[in-house]
Design an enzyme around this catalytic site. Structure first.
Site, mmCIF file in Angstrom:
data_model
loop_
_atom_site.group_PDB
_atom_site.id
_atom_site.type_symbol
_atom_site.label_atom_id
_atom_site.label_comp_id
_atom_site.label_asym_id
_atom_site.label_seq_id
_atom_site.Cartn_x
_atom_site.Cartn_y
_atom_site.Cartn_z
ATOM 1 N N ASN A 14 0.881 -1.172 0.000
ATOM 2 C CA ASN A 14 0.000 0.000 0.000
ATOM 3 C C ASN A 14 0.916 1.218 0.000
ATOM 4 O OD1 ASN A 14 -1.790 2.057 0.438
ATOM 5 N ND2 ASN A 14 -2.347 1.428 2.515
ATOM 6 N N LYS A 16 0.240 4.242 -0.401
ATOM 7 C CA LYS A 16 -0.371 5.476 0.136
ATOM 8 C C LYS A 16 -0.083 6.650 -0.808
ATOM 9 C CE LYS A 16 -0.178 3.323 4.599
ATOM 10 N NZ LYS A 16 -0.217 3.423 6.048
ATOM 11 N N HIS A 99 -9.613 1.378 4.072
ATOM 12 C CA HIS A 99 -8.381 1.542 4.842
ATOM 13 C C HIS A 99 -8.629 2.498 6.012
ATOM 14 C CE1 HIS A 99 -4.346 2.771 5.984
ATOM 15 N NE2 HIS A 99 -3.972 1.611 5.502
ATOM 16 N N GLU A 101 -7.051 4.874 7.174
ATOM 17 C CA GLU A 101 -6.821 6.309 6.890
ATOM 18 C C GLU A 101 -8.014 6.912 6.146
ATOM 19 O OE1 GLU A 101 -2.951 5.774 5.129
ATOM 20 O OE2 GLU A 101 -2.229 5.140 7.096
ATOM 21 N N GLU A 171 -6.042 -4.902 10.110
ATOM 22 C CA GLU A 171 -5.027 -3.888 10.396
ATOM 23 C C GLU A 171 -5.390 -3.126 11.670
ATOM 24 O OE1 GLU A 171 -2.710 -2.734 6.591
ATOM 25 O OE2 GLU A 171 -4.455 -1.436 6.733
ATOM 26 N N GLY A 177 1.869 2.290 10.658
ATOM 27 C CA GLY A 177 2.827 3.382 10.543
ATOM 28 C C GLY A 177 3.470 3.792 11.860
ATOM 29 N N SER A 217 2.750 -2.172 10.316
ATOM 30 C CA SER A 217 4.182 -2.262 10.603
ATOM 31 C C SER A 217 4.762 -3.649 10.334
ATOM 32 C CB SER A 217 4.489 -1.806 12.030
ATOM 33 O OG SER A 217 4.092 -0.450 12.217
HETATM 34 P P1 PGA Z 1 2.426 0.246 7.626
HETATM 35 O O1 PGA Z 1 1.007 0.485 6.892
HETATM 36 O O2 PGA Z 1 2.972 -1.047 7.098
HETATM 37 O O3 PGA Z 1 3.259 1.438 7.242
HETATM 38 O O4 PGA Z 1 2.139 0.177 9.085
HETATM 39 C C1 PGA Z 1 0.130 -0.574 6.644
HETATM 40 C C2 PGA Z 1 -1.123 -0.040 6.000
HETATM 41 O O5 PGA Z 1 -1.536 1.085 6.332
HETATM 42 O O6 PGA Z 1 -1.738 -0.703 5.140
#
Ligand code: PGA
Length: 256
Positions: A14, A16, A99, A101, A171, A177, A217
């Site tokens: 992903n 982003k 997601h 976000e 998630e 993140g 992460s």
């Molecule tokens: P991350 O993000 O691996 O940077 O924690 C995962 C995601 O948001 O899909």
């Protein structure tokens, strides 16, 4: 349920809001040789503006392309939005829906996630449906309830046949993140709960086939242990998917 071998793992990056089209081509060129012998499916979910470059750069490779969202309407007065049919029309096979976000920063709700899922499935796309709890919800001991509710609402009206085009990504929001990863046990427990719910809704055959990813992460150092869990069938990778070498290690860890 000892049926992990019934499912092919899916490792999805992903990206982003990162990378220009030019940078997209370059990063895919770096990833392609690291992924070419993968024993798992490999997907890169890029910004809309990069889809064209990503499709060109992945042509002839085993890497597939995804978008990071889609609107629920087919077309109309929705300035700035992109429909599922538009993605399908350009040859994009995957789309991330719901997601955290999108939920926390852009107003996506369980209801709109369900509508987007419907539109994506109608357009023939493969959906990576994201669910996960906030830290406060985990501390209250309601993680399973939250994740079950999110999953149930999104799958309302999805047929068993369509479910074959749904991947669920668990998630935990507190792990995205942040560098804080769920322990393999914590992640597997919720992934298992999702599979139990899907068994309740669709039966054991469908549940055994369902790909349930972990995300939050996941990185080159922790991927192998997470991916070895019975109910973790791949990962949705943010930060580490932007580093070809790290992403390659994760793909390899999912290929055993
Ligand atoms: P991350 O993000 O691996 O940077 O924690 C995962 C995601 O948001 O899909």
């Amino acid at each position: 349920m000892m049926n992990k071998q019934l499912r092919k793992a899916v490792i999805a990056g992903n990206w982003k809001m990162n990378k220009t089209p030019e940078e997209t081509s370059a990063l895919i060129a770096e990833i392609a040789p690291l992924a070419e012998n993968a024993g798992c499916d490999v997907v890169v979910c890029v910004p809309y503006i990069d889809l064209h470059a990503a499709l060109a750069a992945t042509a002839g490779t085993n890497i597939r392309v995804g978008a990071q969202n889609c609107h629920w309407a087919g077309s109309g007065a929705f300035t700035g939005e992109v429909s599922a049919a538009m993605l399908a029309g350009m040859g994009v096979p995957y789309v991330i829906i719901g997601h955290s976000e999108r939920r926390s920063l852009f107003g996506d709700s369980d209801g709109t996630v369900a509508k987007r899922t419907r539109a994506a499935l109608d357009a023939g796309l493969i959906v990576i449906l994201c669910v996960g709890e906030y830290i406060e919800q985990r501390e209250l001991g309601i993680t399973n309830e939250v994740v079950r509710l999110q999953t149930k609402v999104a799958l309302k009206g999805v047929s068993e046949e369509e479910l074959a085009r749904v991947i669920i990504a668990y998630e935990p929001v507190w792990a995205i993140g942040t560098g804080l990863t769920a322990t393999p046990g914590q992640a597997n427990e919720v992934n298992h709960e999702i599979r139990v719910l899907v068994e309740e809704l669709y039966g054991k055959t469908a549940a055994d086939k369902l790909v349930v990813q972990y995300g939050g992460s996941m990185n080159a150092a922790n991927a192998a242990e997470l991916l070895a869990q019975e109910d973790i069938d791949g990962g949705l990778i943010g930060g580490a998917s932007l580093k070809a070498a790290d992403f390659g290690v994760i793909v390899k860890a999912a290929s055993v």
